[in-house]
Design an enzyme around this catalytic site. Structure first.
Site, mmCIF file in Angstrom:
data_model
loop_
_atom_site.group_PDB
_atom_site.id
_atom_site.type_symbol
_atom_site.label_atom_id
_atom_site.label_comp_id
_atom_site.label_asym_id
_atom_site.label_seq_id
_atom_site.Cartn_x
_atom_site.Cartn_y
_atom_site.Cartn_z
ATOM 1 N N GLY A 115 18.298 10.557 32.916
ATOM 2 C CA GLY A 115 18.237 10.319 31.490
ATOM 3 C C GLY A 115 19.634 10.311 30.889
ATOM 4 N N CYS A 116 19.772 9.693 29.735
ATOM 5 C CA CYS A 116 21.095 9.581 29.120
ATOM 6 C C CYS A 116 21.644 10.941 28.697
ATOM 7 C CB CYS A 116 21.060 8.615 27.935
ATOM 8 S SG CYS A 116 19.787 8.977 26.701
#
Length: 309
Positions: A115-116
């Site tokens: 995930g970012c």
């Protein structure tokens, strides 16, 4: 023969960014379903099974379905969803995380794209835990702000189309207020934490970019390290990396502010150790493009490892 790459979900935000990075490359064959056949399950299955590597830009359940349809055919997968990020059979697609991670990605059939927010948080936390400076049970707080493209097409429309009924007009808003954000489990798992951090994400009125901040009390860390020692540990971990840069302490000390759009348009990440030596606290900050190193750029970096680039 060039490896065949199929992007399942190529018309979503992440998929479109991956296509833009791959469409002019001569070292791969980019497969694409004809528009009129996108909803035909048998055609999708055929593409998944014929691909050497399938990049999944899908909701979690659809990603699991795609793997079930083609894993037995030998198709290799890069999954950009949350579905497999803590699955023991999947290599976590953050090559700079620890020694040997790039090799694990290169050899894997199954790779989960991080995930970012977790990319930024793990970049700051995991090396300090591994070095023994940050206790696994430290009561961590993680703060973040992202460009609105991280929320996908629905949030993009809400932010950009002021006339629609569910438009969002705020310049900035916090969310995941019940502390159940989907990135927390992968942060805990891949940093080796034993205490769940408090994570408070937010979205700003800018399209791409991201800051992730981890403030620390040095007297709660092992050996009560100095600010310089924390910086040295991160700098040593990422020494020689072409992707992750640790800003010099002298450079960080001159900053009046950090711009979340600083790394927009790149697939790299920059880390800062902020504070004042001797004050007993540091603020660690990761700057990245939420669609670059935080999503599509990371997927292409993983692809390159898997095809031996």
């Amino acid at each position: 023969m060039a490896p065949k790459i199929f992007i399942d979900g190529e018309h979503g935000t992440t998929g479109l960014q991956i296509v833009s990075r791959l469409q002019d490359r001569a070292d791969i064959e980019l497969m694409s379903m004809p528009p009129e056949q996108r909803r035909e399950a048998d055609v999708r299955t055929k593409f998944l099974r014929e691909a050497d590597i399938a990049i999944l830009c899908l909701p979690d359940d659809a990603a699991r379905e795609a793997v079930a349809l083609a894993a037995d055919a030998g198709t290799r997968f890069i999954d950009a969803s949350t579905a497999h990020r803590i699955h023991p059979d999947w290599a976590f697609g953050f090559a700079e995380l620890c020694e040997g991670q790039a090799a694990r990605i290169a050899a894997a059939q199954f790779v989960s794209n991080p995930g970012c927010y977790s990319t930024g948080a793990l970049a700051l936390i995991a090396p300090l835990v591994a070095a023994g400076l940050l206790p696994a049970d430290y009561p961590l707080t993680i703060n973040g702000v992202s460009g609105y493209t991280g929320g996908g097409k629905q949030l993009i429309a809400q932010m950009e189309n002021a006339g629609q009924d569910d438009a969002i007009t705020a310049a900035y808003f916090a969310y995941a207020l019940t502390l159940g954000h989907k990135h927390v489990p992968e942060i805990v798992s891949h940093a080796g934490l034993t205490r769940k951090p408090i994570f408070t994400p937010a979205v700003g009125r800018f399209a791409q970019g991201m800051l992730v901040s981890v403030p620390l009390h040095l007297d709660l860390m092992t050996g009560i390290p100095s600010m310089a020692q924390v910086h040295a540990s991160l700098a040593a971990h990422y020494a020689g990396s072409a992707v992750v840069e640790v800003a010099a302490l002298s450079d960080a000390a001159t900053l009046a502010r950090l711009d979340p759009e600083e790394m927009t348009g790149t697939d790299r990440m920059k880390l800062y150790v902020c504070g004042k030596e001797g004050a007993g606290q540091v603020n660690l900050v990761a700057s990245l493009d939420n669609l670059g190193k935080g999503a599509s750029g990371a997927a292409v970096q993983n692809l390159d490892l898997m095809i031996g680039e």
